[in-house]
Design a protein around this motif. Sequence first.
Motif, PDB file in Angstrom:
ATOM      1  N   ALA A   1      42.301  43.617 -28.540  1.00  0.00           N
ATOM      2  CA  ALA A   1      43.672  43.454 -28.066  1.00  0.00           C
ATOM      3  C   ALA A   1      44.691  43.791 -29.151  1.00  0.00           C
ATOM      4  CB  ALA A   1      43.881  42.016 -27.584  1.00  0.00           C
ATOM      5  N   GLN A   2      44.328  43.570 -30.405  1.00  0.00           N
ATOM      6  CA  GLN A   2      45.268  43.789 -31.498  1.00  0.00           C
ATOM      7  C   GLN A   2      45.338  45.246 -31.940  1.00  0.00           C
ATOM      8  OE1 GLN A   2      43.557  41.151 -34.368  1.00  0.00           O
ATOM      9  NE2 GLN A   2      44.098  39.299 -33.228  1.00  0.00           N
ATOM     10  N   GLN A   3      44.174  45.928 -31.929  1.00  0.00           N
ATOM     11  CA  GLN A   3      44.095  47.229 -32.585  1.00  0.00           C
ATOM     12  C   GLN A   3      43.720  48.398 -31.665  1.00  0.00           C
ATOM     13  OE1 GLN A   3      44.863  48.053 -35.706  1.00  0.00           O
ATOM     14  NE2 GLN A   3      45.436  45.981 -36.280  1.00  0.00           N
ATOM     15  N   VAL A   4      43.276  48.117 -30.454  1.00  0.00           N
ATOM     16  CA  VAL A   4      42.831  49.201 -29.578  1.00  0.00           C
ATOM     17  C   VAL A   4      43.652  49.269 -28.292  1.00  0.00           C
ATOM     18  CG1 VAL A   4      40.854  50.277 -28.437  1.00  0.00           C
ATOM     19  CG2 VAL A   4      40.487  48.929 -30.520  1.00  0.00           C
ATOM     20  N   THR A   5      43.811  48.136 -27.625  1.00  0.00           N
ATOM     21  CA  THR A   5      44.579  48.120 -26.376  1.00  0.00           C
ATOM     22  C   THR A   5      45.999  48.655 -26.539  1.00  0.00           C
ATOM     23  OG1 THR A   5      43.262  46.238 -25.620  1.00  0.00           O
ATOM     24  CG2 THR A   5      45.310  46.678 -24.452  1.00  0.00           C
TER      25      THR A   5
ATOM     26  N   GLY B   1      38.570  51.331 -40.975  1.00  0.00           N
ATOM     27  CA  GLY B   1      38.356  50.207 -41.859  1.00  0.00           C
ATOM     28  C   GLY B   1      38.761  48.860 -41.287  1.00  0.00           C
ATOM     29  N   LEU B   2      38.894  47.889 -42.181  1.00  0.00           N
ATOM     30  CA  LEU B   2      39.185  46.511 -41.797  1.00  0.00           C
ATOM     31  C   LEU B   2      40.675  46.257 -41.648  1.00  0.00           C
ATOM     32  CD1 LEU B   2      37.539  43.922 -41.237  1.00  0.00           C
ATOM     33  CD2 LEU B   2      37.872  43.307 -43.638  1.00  0.00           C
ATOM     34  N   GLY B   3      41.500  47.081 -42.263  1.00  0.00           N
ATOM     35  CA  GLY B   3      42.938  46.934 -42.101  1.00  0.00           C
ATOM     36  C   GLY B   3      43.649  46.440 -43.341  1.00  0.00           C
ATOM     37  N   PRO B   4      44.988  46.336 -43.272  1.00  0.00           N
ATOM     38  CA  PRO B   4      45.789  46.079 -44.474  1.00  0.00           C
ATOM     39  C   PRO B   4      45.582  44.714 -45.109  1.00  0.00           C
ATOM     40  CG  PRO B   4      47.165  46.082 -42.489  1.00  0.00           C
ATOM     41  CD  PRO B   4      45.819  46.584 -42.082  1.00  0.00           C
ATOM     42  N   GLY B   5      45.299  43.691 -44.298  1.00  0.00           N
ATOM     43  CA  GLY B   5      45.152  42.366 -44.871  1.00  0.00           C
ATOM     44  C   GLY B   5      46.504  41.746 -45.227  1.00  0.00           C
ATOM     45  N   PRO B   6      46.534  40.746 -46.125  1.00  0.00           N
ATOM     46  CA  PRO B   6      45.393  40.246 -46.908  1.00  0.00           C
ATOM     47  C   PRO B   6      44.352  39.543 -46.039  1.00  0.00           C
ATOM     48  CG  PRO B   6      47.285  38.804 -47.184  1.00  0.00           C
ATOM     49  CD  PRO B   6      47.770  39.983 -46.392  1.00  0.00           C
ATOM     50  N   HIS B   7      43.082  39.757 -46.381  1.00  0.00           N
ATOM     51  CA  HIS B   7      41.972  39.213 -45.618  1.00  0.00           C
ATOM     52  C   HIS B   7      41.507  37.913 -46.278  1.00  0.00           C
ATOM     53  CE1 HIS B   7      41.836  42.903 -43.287  1.00  0.00           C
ATOM     54  NE2 HIS B   7      41.855  43.588 -44.420  1.00  0.00           N
TER      55      HIS B   7
ATOM     56  N   GLY C   1      40.700  48.702 -38.053  1.00  0.00           N
ATOM     57  CA  GLY C   1      41.701  47.779 -38.573  1.00  0.00           C
ATOM     58  C   GLY C   1      43.045  48.365 -38.962  1.00  0.00           C
ATOM     59  N   TRP C   2      43.117  49.683 -39.169  1.00  0.00           N
ATOM     60  CA  TRP C   2      44.401  50.296 -39.534  1.00  0.00           C
ATOM     61  C   TRP C   2      45.060  50.987 -38.344  1.00  0.00           C
ATOM     62  CZ3 TRP C   2      47.355  49.952 -43.817  1.00  0.00           C
ATOM     63  CH2 TRP C   2      46.776  49.452 -44.993  1.00  0.00           C
ATOM     64  N   ASN C   3      44.566  50.784 -37.135  1.00  0.00           N
ATOM     65  CA  ASN C   3      45.125  51.490 -35.985  1.00  0.00           C
ATOM     66  C   ASN C   3      46.593  51.152 -35.757  1.00  0.00           C
ATOM     67  OD1 ASN C   3      42.507  52.299 -35.661  1.00  0.00           O
ATOM     68  ND2 ASN C   3      42.230  51.405 -33.630  1.00  0.00           N
ATOM     69  N   VAL C   4      46.913  49.849 -35.834  1.00  0.00           N
ATOM     70  CA  VAL C   4      48.258  49.365 -35.530  1.00  0.00           C
ATOM     71  C   VAL C   4      48.706  48.443 -36.662  1.00  0.00           C
ATOM     72  CG1 VAL C   4      49.693  48.074 -33.899  1.00  0.00           C
ATOM     73  CG2 VAL C   4      47.815  49.504 -33.045  1.00  0.00           C
ATOM     74  N   VAL C   5      49.840  48.715 -37.249  1.00  0.00           N
ATOM     75  CA  VAL C   5      50.388  47.901 -38.331  1.00  0.00           C
ATOM     76  C   VAL C   5      51.822  47.525 -37.963  1.00  0.00           C
ATOM     77  CG1 VAL C   5      51.001  47.802 -40.773  1.00  0.00           C
ATOM     78  CG2 VAL C   5      48.919  49.008 -40.060  1.00  0.00           C
ATOM     79  N   ASP C   6      52.104  46.238 -37.980  1.00  0.00           N
ATOM     80  CA  ASP C   6      53.431  45.723 -37.606  1.00  0.00           C
ATOM     81  C   ASP C   6      53.862  46.234 -36.233  1.00  0.00           C
ATOM     82  OD1 ASP C   6      53.640  44.358 -40.039  1.00  0.00           O
ATOM     83  OD2 ASP C   6      54.521  46.090 -41.043  1.00  0.00           O
TER      84      ASP C   6
ATOM     85  N   GLY D   1      43.405  45.960 -47.785  1.00  0.00           N
ATOM     86  CA  GLY D   1      42.771  47.235 -47.512  1.00  0.00           C
ATOM     87  C   GLY D   1      43.441  48.383 -48.258  1.00  0.00           C
ATOM     88  N   ARG D   2      42.644  49.393 -48.578  1.00  0.00           N
ATOM     89  CA  ARG D   2      43.123  50.515 -49.389  1.00  0.00           C
ATOM     90  C   ARG D   2      43.099  51.840 -48.647  1.00  0.00           C
ATOM     91  NH1 ARG D   2      39.258  50.317 -54.483  1.00  0.00           N
ATOM     92  NH2 ARG D   2      39.851  52.514 -54.404  1.00  0.00           N
ATOM     93  N   LEU D   3      42.774  51.844 -47.372  1.00  0.00           N
ATOM     94  CA  LEU D   3      42.508  53.106 -46.695  1.00  0.00           C
ATOM     95  C   LEU D   3      43.688  54.065 -46.758  1.00  0.00           C
ATOM     96  CD1 LEU D   3      40.296  53.809 -43.749  1.00  0.00           C
ATOM     97  CD2 LEU D   3      42.659  54.569 -43.502  1.00  0.00           C
ATOM     98  N   LEU D   4      44.907  53.589 -46.514  1.00  0.00           N
ATOM     99  CA  LEU D   4      46.053  54.494 -46.559  1.00  0.00           C
ATOM    100  C   LEU D   4      46.339  54.976 -47.972  1.00  0.00           C
ATOM    101  CD1 LEU D   4      48.684  53.222 -43.986  1.00  0.00           C
ATOM    102  CD2 LEU D   4      46.747  54.759 -43.684  1.00  0.00           C
ATOM    103  N   GLU D   5      46.093  54.121 -48.952  1.00  0.00           N
ATOM    104  CA  GLU D   5      46.230  54.534 -50.347  1.00  0.00           C
ATOM    105  C   GLU D   5      45.244  55.657 -50.669  1.00  0.00           C
ATOM    106  OE1 GLU D   5      45.296  52.590 -54.724  1.00  0.00           O
ATOM    107  OE2 GLU D   5      45.829  51.272 -53.072  1.00  0.00           O
ATOM    108  N   GLU D   6      44.034  55.512 -50.184  1.00  0.00           N
ATOM    109  CA  GLU D   6      43.012  56.543 -50.409  1.00  0.00           C
ATOM    110  C   GLU D   6      43.376  57.834 -49.678  1.00  0.00           C
ATOM    111  OE1 GLU D   6      39.140  55.850 -51.445  1.00  0.00           O
ATOM    112  OE2 GLU D   6      40.420  54.910 -52.955  1.00  0.00           O
TER     113      GLU D   6
END
Length: 278
Positions: A157-161, A75-81, A119-124, A89-94
Amino acid sequence: MTAPSSVRVGSIEVVALYDTPLRRAFTWTFPDVPAEAWPPYRELYPAAGSGENFTFNTQGFLLRTAGAAIVVDTGLGPGPHERLDGVRGRLLEELGAAGARPAEIDIVLFTHLHGDHVGWNVVDGEPTFARARHLVPERDWRYFGDPERSPRYPHIAQQVTPLEARGMLETTGGEERLAPGVRLLPTPGHTPGHQSLLLESDGERAVLIGDVAHHPAQVQETAWGPRFDEDSQAAARTRRRVMEQLESESPLVIAGHFPAPGFGRVVRLEGRRIFRAL
């Protein structure tokens, strides 16, 4: 009747993981399609947009198989977008509602490396799916990682590398088998390495098409391409081939950008192919 959020393909369970809504003008999303071509498809698929606006979503899927728990796209990730009015984003909630935790996921598979799929690959600064193998199309990895091209795609660079730096990234190519009944299908065009999934179990079949199509109208209008296609001609060729196969072979279709949850079949009605949602 409420549309199902999960389906079974034999012994394989597929759960739709809704992340964020998206809304864009038809003419912006499909710049080569004249505005007057859309009314019949707005009538046929009202959940995919009305008036001037195309309504779609970012979405992932959880596959439960005999051999692995697989998340397809994040998905697009946690946001806020901010460009989506601050939506989160709600993916982890789902995922949690489906009874799964990120630590239980064995494989994260990407149909391709556009920003609304990673978008949810890496958080903080930390990988969300800490013990999973992360499988990316090898041709996408080379394409988006090209130094001359990569500044246009900061999400890499943010979510894959960061996953590569931690040794969590593996590349795929061709018709690889991921788990019992789960096999990759190359469907290039939207991106160079775009891949779909074929699910086969107990005599049942499904195809998860990724971004082969964004709007159900493309089931019939395979030449209609969104501005997001990296190679519009190759994407149109792939779309035509895939839609012809989906009509002739009649598997379950799983489409992440169609109105949620995106489960249905391609059938022929009154001389044209349509997507009939479950």
